[in-house]
Motif scaffolding. Structure first.
Motif, PDB file in Angstrom:
ATOM      1  N   UNK A 303       3.488 -10.623  52.459  1.00  0.00           N
ATOM      2  CA  UNK A 303       4.397  -9.551  52.050  1.00  0.00           C
ATOM      3  C   UNK A 303       5.174  -9.007  53.242  1.00  0.00           C
ATOM      4  N   UNK A 304       4.500  -8.816  54.374  1.00  0.00           N
ATOM      5  CA  UNK A 304       5.186  -8.307  55.566  1.00  0.00           C
ATOM      6  C   UNK A 304       6.279  -9.273  56.017  1.00  0.00           C
ATOM      7  N   UNK A 305       5.990 -10.563  56.002  1.00  0.00           N
ATOM      8  CA  UNK A 305       6.987 -11.567  56.397  1.00  0.00           C
ATOM      9  C   UNK A 305       8.211 -11.504  55.480  1.00  0.00           C
ATOM     10  N   UNK A 306       7.963 -11.397  54.190  1.00  0.00           N
ATOM     11  CA  UNK A 306       9.071 -11.359  53.233  1.00  0.00           C
ATOM     12  C   UNK A 306       9.887 -10.085  53.396  1.00  0.00           C
ATOM     13  N   UNK A 307       9.178  -8.957  53.592  1.00  0.00           N
ATOM     14  CA  UNK A 307       9.892  -7.686  53.755  1.00  0.00           C
ATOM     15  C   UNK A 307      10.777  -7.704  54.990  1.00  0.00           C
TER      16      UNK A 307
END
Length: 413
Positions: A303-307
């Motif tokens: 999720x952090x990578x996508x955000x």
């Protein structure tokens, strides 16, 4: 003849007085012994629970008092043994001496009992505290046992649902030695230690039970997150593939300053998609192996990578849209900014003949900045992005001035 009978009655009365003194001393001895036994129980209760300096002093005082009682009791027993009040030849002097010594023994026993009662009264705070702890002990141990049973049942339910719960089972097994010590009782391990152990076992067992109860829902939540994030990764990959055509148009139509900060977006998006896909696969593997913490950690990384990259991918298309709009009609952006400035100027003049200098100055500067930004578009290759950045900054300055004016007026300044 009369004299002989009078002497006999007098001797008989002395024997009766001595016997009465003996009976009274015996009663005093019994009462002292009973009081000592009661105090002994109180001391045992305190000693079982309390190891404080106050409790140690109480124990030492009880021992000293016990020595005093032993001496008084020994003297009483010796006095009783020394006088046979049933023998026929009991003379007046012997009966009198027996009565006096037995009376003294009784008085000594009474004084010892009074000392004992005063000492017992002084123990009331310690005894009350000890009894309170003892009263808590049995319920605490029972709660610990029930907590372990509830945790075990919850773990059985988890396994029945097809989940392993190995980590929870390991934590539950670690409580087995603690249960053994609880079963051995306070007599072996002491009341404070047993009470603390019972409360610790209950707390840990409840944590295991609660986590076991949440485990099926946690598994469902991880499954949902896997599906959702897999969809997001695929969508990002699709959107990222459209960034390069957008950059191509930006390069063709606008100056370098309008797009150079977006040059690395396609590579960053590709790297983020690859990393997210790898972490997603790790999360799926951890979920299959029911390593819930690892699965959750990997999903958070995804999720952090996508955000991080999602905004950059969106920024390219948004940049092109905004640049298209402003290149066709810069006046719309100018008017939006001028309206914000005029609105702030009207607010600054409300109820005043002249504006507050610290409000007027930044608003005047904002007008000048807007004029300069508009003038900069007159060159051959205008930097429309610098223009949009500057107008946004001007509006932000104006918004701060408005906030300061309202704050001042709210405070009566």
């Amino acid at each position: 003849m009369t004299t002989a009978r009078s002497w006999w009655r007098r001797g008989d009365n002395l024997r009766a007085d001595a016997q009465a003194a003996k009976d009274a001393a015996s009663q005093a001895f019994y009462e002292l012994d009973t009081a000592q036994r009661d105090l002994d129980l109180s001391i045992e209760t305190i000693s079982a629970v309390d190891n404080s300096p106050a409790a140690q002093r109480a124990l030492a005082g009880f021992r000293a008092l016990g020595e005093q009682i032993d001496q008084v009791s020994g003297a009483y027993i010796a006095t009783v043994d020394a006088h046979d009040l049933d023998r026929d030849e009991l003379d007046t002097a012997t009966a009198t001496r027996a009565r006096n010594e037995l009376t003294k023994a009784k008085d000594d026993l009474d004084r010892a009992k009074a000392d004992l009662e005063r000492f017992a009264a002084s123990l009331a705070p310690l005894l009350g505290k000890a009894e309170t702890q003892l009263a808590r002990l049995a319920p605490a141990v029972e709660r610990a046992r029930q907590g372990l049973l509830a945790a075990s049942n919850a773990l059985d339910a988890v396994r029945a649902a097809g989940l392993k719960g190995d980590e929870l089972a390991s934590r539950l097994a670690a409580l087995s030695p603690e249960l053994t010590k609880l079963n051995q009782g306070a007599g072996t391990h002491g009341v404070p230690e047993t009470l603390a152990r019972a409360e610790d076992v209950q707390r840990r067992a409840e944590a295991i039970r609660a986590e076991a109860s949440r485990l099926p829902e946690q598994a469902k939540e991880i499954d949902k997150r896997l599906v959702s994030l897999r969809t997001r990764v695929e969508a990002l990959a699709t959107r990222a593939s459209g960034v390069e055509p957008v950059l191509s148009e930006l390069r063709r139509r606008f100056s370098l300053a309008c797009w150079q900060d977006l040059q690395q977006v396609p590579a960053q998006a590709e790297t983020a998609v690859a990393q997210a896909s790898a972490k997603l696969a790790e999360a799926a593997k951890a979920r299959d192996e029911q390593r819930w913490a690892d699965a959750t950690s990997r999903l958070s990384t995804v999720r952090a990578l996508l955000d991080d990259v999602d905004g950059s991918v969106s920024a390219a298309g948004d940049r092109l849209r905004r640049l298209n709009e402003v290149s066709k009609d810069p006046k719309a952006e100018v008017e939006k900014t001028r309206f914000a400035i005029r609105d702030a100027q009207r607010l600054a003049m409300q109820g005043r003949t002249t504006p507050e200098p610290r409000h007027a100055r930044p608003l005047d500067d904002a007008v000048a900045r807007l004029d300069r930004a508009l003038a900069a578009l007159e060159g051959r290759h205008p930097d429309y992005w610098a223009f949009l950045t500057e107008t946004a900054a001007v509006r932000e300055t104006v918004n701060r001035v408005v906030a300061n004016i309202r704050e001042d007026r709210a405070q009566g300044r």
